[in-house]
Motif scaffolding. Structure first.
Motif, PDB file in Angstrom:
ATOM      1  N   ASP B 181       0.852  -1.196   0.000  1.00 16.71           N
ATOM      2  CA  ASP B 181       0.000   0.000   0.000  1.00 16.71           C
ATOM      3  C   ASP B 181       0.884   1.242   0.000  1.00 16.71           C
ATOM      4  O   ASP B 181       2.113   1.149   0.105  1.00 16.71           O
ATOM      5  CB  ASP B 181      -0.956  -0.029   1.195  1.00 16.71           C
ATOM      6  N   THR B 182       0.282   2.409  -0.118  1.00 19.24           N
ATOM      7  CA  THR B 182       1.041   3.640  -0.299  1.00 19.24           C
ATOM      8  C   THR B 182       2.020   3.879   0.843  1.00 19.24           C
ATOM      9  O   THR B 182       3.197   4.182   0.634  1.00 19.24           O
ATOM     10  CB  THR B 182       0.094   4.856  -0.394  1.00 19.24           C
ATOM     11  N   ARG B 183       1.513   3.667   2.082  1.00 17.54           N
ATOM     12  CA  ARG B 183       2.359   3.995   3.222  1.00 17.54           C
ATOM     13  C   ARG B 183       3.574   3.072   3.290  1.00 17.54           C
ATOM     14  O   ARG B 183       4.719   3.511   3.406  1.00 17.54           O
ATOM     15  CB  ARG B 183       1.547   3.880   4.522  1.00 17.54           C
ATOM     16  N   ASN B 184       3.306   1.749   3.138  1.00 16.32           N
ATOM     17  CA  ASN B 184       4.408   0.787   3.146  1.00 16.32           C
ATOM     18  C   ASN B 184       5.342   1.014   1.973  1.00 16.32           C
ATOM     19  O   ASN B 184       6.562   0.873   2.099  1.00 16.32           O
ATOM     20  CB  ASN B 184       3.860  -0.636   3.120  1.00 16.32           C
ATOM     21  N   GLY B 185       4.760   1.363   0.809  1.00 19.51           N
ATOM     22  CA  GLY B 185       5.567   1.646  -0.377  1.00 19.51           C
ATOM     23  C   GLY B 185       6.499   2.815  -0.129  1.00 19.51           C
ATOM     24  O   GLY B 185       7.694   2.760  -0.445  1.00 19.51           O
ATOM     25  N   GLN B 186       5.957   3.860   0.489  1.00 19.14           N
ATOM     26  CA  GLN B 186       6.757   5.041   0.841  1.00 19.14           C
ATOM     27  C   GLN B 186       7.936   4.638   1.715  1.00 19.14           C
ATOM     28  O   GLN B 186       9.076   5.041   1.477  1.00 19.14           O
ATOM     29  CB  GLN B 186       5.893   6.037   1.644  1.00 19.14           C
ATOM     30  N   GLU B 187       7.631   3.796   2.719  1.00 23.31           N
ATOM     31  CA  GLU B 187       8.658   3.380   3.660  1.00 23.31           C
ATOM     32  C   GLU B 187       9.800   2.659   2.960  1.00 23.31           C
ATOM     33  O   GLU B 187      10.977   2.946   3.208  1.00 23.31           O
ATOM     34  CB  GLU B 187       8.032   2.412   4.676  1.00 23.31           C
ATOM     35  N   VAL B 188       9.414   1.745   2.058  1.00 24.95           N
ATOM     36  CA  VAL B 188      10.432   0.976   1.337  1.00 24.95           C
ATOM     37  C   VAL B 188      11.247   1.902   0.445  1.00 24.95           C
ATOM     38  O   VAL B 188      12.481   1.792   0.368  1.00 24.95           O
ATOM     39  CB  VAL B 188       9.774  -0.157   0.529  1.00 24.95           C
ATOM     40  N   MET B 189      10.576   2.827  -0.236  1.00 25.53           N
ATOM     41  CA  MET B 189      11.286   3.747  -1.125  1.00 25.53           C
ATOM     42  C   MET B 189      12.252   4.624  -0.335  1.00 25.53           C
ATOM     43  O   MET B 189      13.389   4.859  -0.764  1.00 25.53           O
ATOM     44  CB  MET B 189      10.293   4.616  -1.908  1.00 25.53           C
ATOM     45  N   THR B 190      11.805   5.109   0.816  1.00 26.77           N
ATOM     46  CA  THR B 190      12.679   5.920   1.657  1.00 26.77           C
ATOM     47  C   THR B 190      13.919   5.121   2.043  1.00 26.77           C
ATOM     48  O   THR B 190      15.051   5.612   1.966  1.00 26.77           O
ATOM     49  CB  THR B 190      11.921   6.359   2.934  1.00 26.77           C
ATOM     50  N   LEU B 191      13.677   3.845   2.422  1.00 19.13           N
ATOM     51  CA  LEU B 191      14.797   2.978   2.802  1.00 19.13           C
ATOM     52  C   LEU B 191      15.793   2.827   1.655  1.00 19.13           C
ATOM     53  O   LEU B 191      17.009   2.953   1.844  1.00 19.13           O
ATOM     54  CB  LEU B 191      14.247   1.616   3.231  1.00 19.13           C
ATOM     55  N   LEU B 192      15.261   2.589   0.449  1.00 19.80           N
ATOM     56  CA  LEU B 192      16.146   2.387  -0.703  1.00 19.80           C
ATOM     57  C   LEU B 192      16.952   3.653  -1.010  1.00 19.80           C
ATOM     58  O   LEU B 192      18.161   3.587  -1.269  1.00 19.80           O
ATOM     59  CB  LEU B 192      15.339   1.970  -1.941  1.00 19.80           C
TER      60      LEU B 192
END
Ligand SMILES: Nc1ncnc2c1ncn2[C@@H]1O[C@H](COP(=O)(O)OP(=O)(O)OP(=O)(O)O)[C@@H](O)[C@H]1O
Ligand SMILES: [Mg+2]
Lengths: 436, 236
Positions: B181-192
């Protein structure tokens, strides 16, 4: 991949399909158990037969005859008659000096009259060498064996003793007089005379079975005396006339010598040495060889039948691992994606197969041991109750058999893992990762 | 010339991957050439079936070229045998997937340790390395959990930890936020992007989402029908 990692991963994979792997392992265990049980029975029977034959003293004995003898075994020998020596006292000493020889005794047999309680009985006498002491039949003597090689003592056949006393055991310790024909050198060269003599003996024991004292014991002697004593008595023997015609005058010759070895292991060596002296030698070793051949064939068949169950079990391994490859397609893809080589994947499946083989093998050896015990127990119940025979160990699991069975189980399992492992290694990671 | 080589993380030279489908040929990747400099955060965009995953699998050393050349961190993939490719996958690239691809029967710690086993890393210090990685993705408390006990975002973070455990030079991500979902996606992108900024690891990320690409990636590659579309904004 390091071996420890390999087996950790293999162990984890096997725990994940616990029931299936447990059943496969059980299959291997049953296969190994049947192999161990049949092989141990084969080995046990062979040991049993060996023990019986060794105790009989047969294989510790070599018979030596002159090649001139009518009983000569190689009639077609190429040596000319004058090159065929007589067996003399010197021959006897030479054979006695061979390594492994315990005793060399001539065969002494003569007819005689045995007087017990004033009652004469006409019967056959035979010399029994000191070395016969260890024989099975002599070991079971009622009473005791001769006190020494020159003792004036006799052993009686139980059936013969029955003719003397209603309870044959009563003859033990009693004295008996033997009337016999003594051979004496004649006045003329190459002649001898015969005189009647008497000698008193003490009966020291009873024999049930015929001792294996010599080759022609089959003709059932009834009274046994120490061979050395018998020799000193110069008993007139059936072979004497034969010797008279041929022997060098003035020299004592023997028609046959019975050579007793310390163990059967020397028999072949002694036989060869005697043949080199240009005498005929014969032993039951040849019979033993064919017996060994028989057991080799028997063992092979038992092994084949025993392995059949293991072959079936190996199919279960193939099945289990092929299932695992199908089930773990994706996991194999993942492992390759994070760095596993084809070989790593292959080794992982081999490790699983080998682990199943090892556990199954160990369980199987234990199981086979119990089955063997049960067969042995059952066999002994049969022996003692039906056949009234003493207990015997018909069955044996030597350490090497246990180890070999485990190694064999692991080898068969790894072999069974060959195809599934190759299939797993060949799996295309892109394909296996494509679908959920 | 040699400085150029070192500065280049990924280079494709007329790379092609064709599949034979009976009479026809599927040109999943067709004559593709590009370079991505070391330390870059690049996005690979394109419609479904355009060959993005195929290209990524080629770069990951999981698939083989039909023709052309690929080099990653100086390794010529076409010249390697399967053992060498396995070593390359262990040490040079890390890969993350849309569907996470964690081994379901293993705990997170075991999943992260898996590449260390294949890399024959010394056993001493392994669990520290695993915990260090799980800590860096915020999952140190979940080390002994199975993947099924975690959210999608957590699973993807664990997959990132696993991809990085052998310190690869290049990280290949195939729609890493596709199942989130958007929130989890954001988190992963931030991590990357933090990883890219802090460790300098080169990232090539496949995505459907142009907004995501323009927000995080400094270089964009566009594919259609197996071919690279030239001169789109951002392509070099
Ligand atoms: N093993 C194969 N055999 C035949 N064709 C294949 C094979 N693998 C992929 N293709 C084809 O290659 C093309 C590219 O597939 P690929 O998975 O790379 O697309 P994609 O860009 O990743 O799509 P998506 O965005 O849906 O993931 C597709 O047309 C696909 O059908
Ligand atoms: Mg795709």
């Amino acid at each position: 991949m390091k071996r420890q990692d390999l087996f950790e991963l293999a162990g984890r994979n096997m725990r994940n399909a616990r029931l299936r792997n447990a059943l496969t392992i059980l299959g291997i265990a049953v296969g190994v158990a049947s192999l161990v049980a049949t092989c141990s029975l084969g080995i046990g029977l062979q040991n049993f037969a060996n023990r019986q034959l060794m105790r009989s003293g047969m294989f510790q004995t070599v018979f030596v005859t002159s090649r001139q003898d009518v009983r000569n075994m190689d009639e077609n020998a190429e040596t000319k008659p004058d090159e065929q020596p007589q067996i003399t006292g010197e021959t006897r000493a030479r054979i006695a000096a061979l390594p492994g020889v315990e005793e060399v005794a001539p065969e002494v047999r003569a007819t005689a009259e045995v007087v017990y309680n004033g009652q004469p009985q006409f019967t056959l006498l035979a010399g029994l060498p000191q070395s016969a002491r260890d024989e099975d039949s002599v070991e079971k003597v009622q009473g005791r064996f001769f006190s020494g090689p020159n003792a004036d003592e006799v052993l009686l056949q139980r059936d013969f003793a029955k003719k003397l006393e209603s309870d044959p055991a009563n003859v033990i310790g009693k004295s008996v007089t033997i009337r016999y024909a003594e051979r004496q050198s004649g006045e003329a060269e190459g002649s001898f005379s015969i005189e009647r003599h008497e000698k008193a003996f003490v009966i020291v024991g009873l024999l049930d079975e015929q001792p294996f004292g010599g080759m022609r014991m089959i003709s059932r002697a009834r009274v046994f005396l120490p061979t050395a004593t018998a020799e000193q008595m110069n008993l007139m023997q059936p072979a004497d006339t034969q010797q008279l015609v041929r022997s060098t005058p003035g020299q004592k010759t023997y028609s046959m010598l019975t050579v007793r070895m310390k163990s059967a292991a020397y028999a072949e060596q002694v036989e060869d040495a005697v043949k080199k002296m240009n005498f005929s030698a014969y032993s039951y070793l040849d019979a033993a060889r064919s017996m060994r051949r028989f057991f080799a064939v028997l063992d092979m068949f038992l092994f084949l039948f025993g392995s059949l169950a293991l072959v079936v079990a190996s199919l279960a391994i193939v099945n289990t691992l092929v299932m695992a490859v199908l089930e773990r397609r994706r996991e194999i893809g993942i492992m390759k994606a994070v760095g596993a080589s084809d070989r790593d994947v292959q080794r992982l499946f081999f490790a699983e197969a080998a682990t199943m083989g090892l556990i199954g093998g160990l369980l199987g050896v234990a199981l086979g041991w119990f089955i063997g015990r049960a067969i042995n127990f059952g066999g002994n119940v049969y022996l003692s109750h039906t056949m009234h025979l003493p207990k015997e160990n018909l069955w044996s699991v030597p350490v090497w058999l246990g180890l070999a069975a485990v190694v064999f189980a692991v080898a068969v399992s790894v072999l069974a893992g060959l195809y599934p492992a190759a299939r797993a290694a060949r799996l295309d990671p892109v394909q296996s990762l494509r679908y959920e | 010339m040699s400085e150029q080589m070192i500065a280049t993380a990924i280079e494709a030279r007329r790379a092609s991957r064709h599949y034979a489908m009976g009479e026809n040929q599927v040109r999943a990747v067709d004559d593709v050439s590009f370079t991505i400099p070391a330390g870059e955060f690049a996005a690979l965009l394109g419609p479904s079936g355009s060959g993005k995953s195929t290209l990524l699998n080629l770069l990951a050393g999981l698939d083989r070229l039909t023709s052309g050349g690929l080099s990653v961190d100086g390794h010529e993939l076409g010249a390697m045998d399967s053992e060498a490719l396995a070593r390359y996958r262990r040490h040079t690239v890390g890969m993350i997937f849309q569907s996470f691809n964690l081994v379901p029967a293993m705990t997170l710690a075991d999943n992260v340790e898996l590449p260390l086993r294949f890399a024959e890393a010394p056993r001493a210090g392994r669990s520290e390395r695993v915990m260090e990685l799980l800590h860096s993705v915020g999952l140190e408390k979940r080390a002994q959990h199975k993947p099924s006990e975690l959210s999608g975002g957590e699973q993807q973070r664990a997959a990132i930890a696993r991809a990085l455990v052998n310190r690869p030079r290049v990280l290949l991500a195939d729609e890493p936020t596709g199942n989130l979902d958007t929130r989890n996606g954001q988190e992963v992108m931030t991590l990357l992007s933090e990883l890219n900024a802090n460790t300098g690891v080169t990232i090539l990320m496949v995505t459907h989402d142009p907004a995501l690409a323009s927000r995080y990636a400094r270089q964009q590659l566009h594919m259609a029908d197996g071919r690279l579309i030239p001169n789109v904004e951002g392509a070099r």
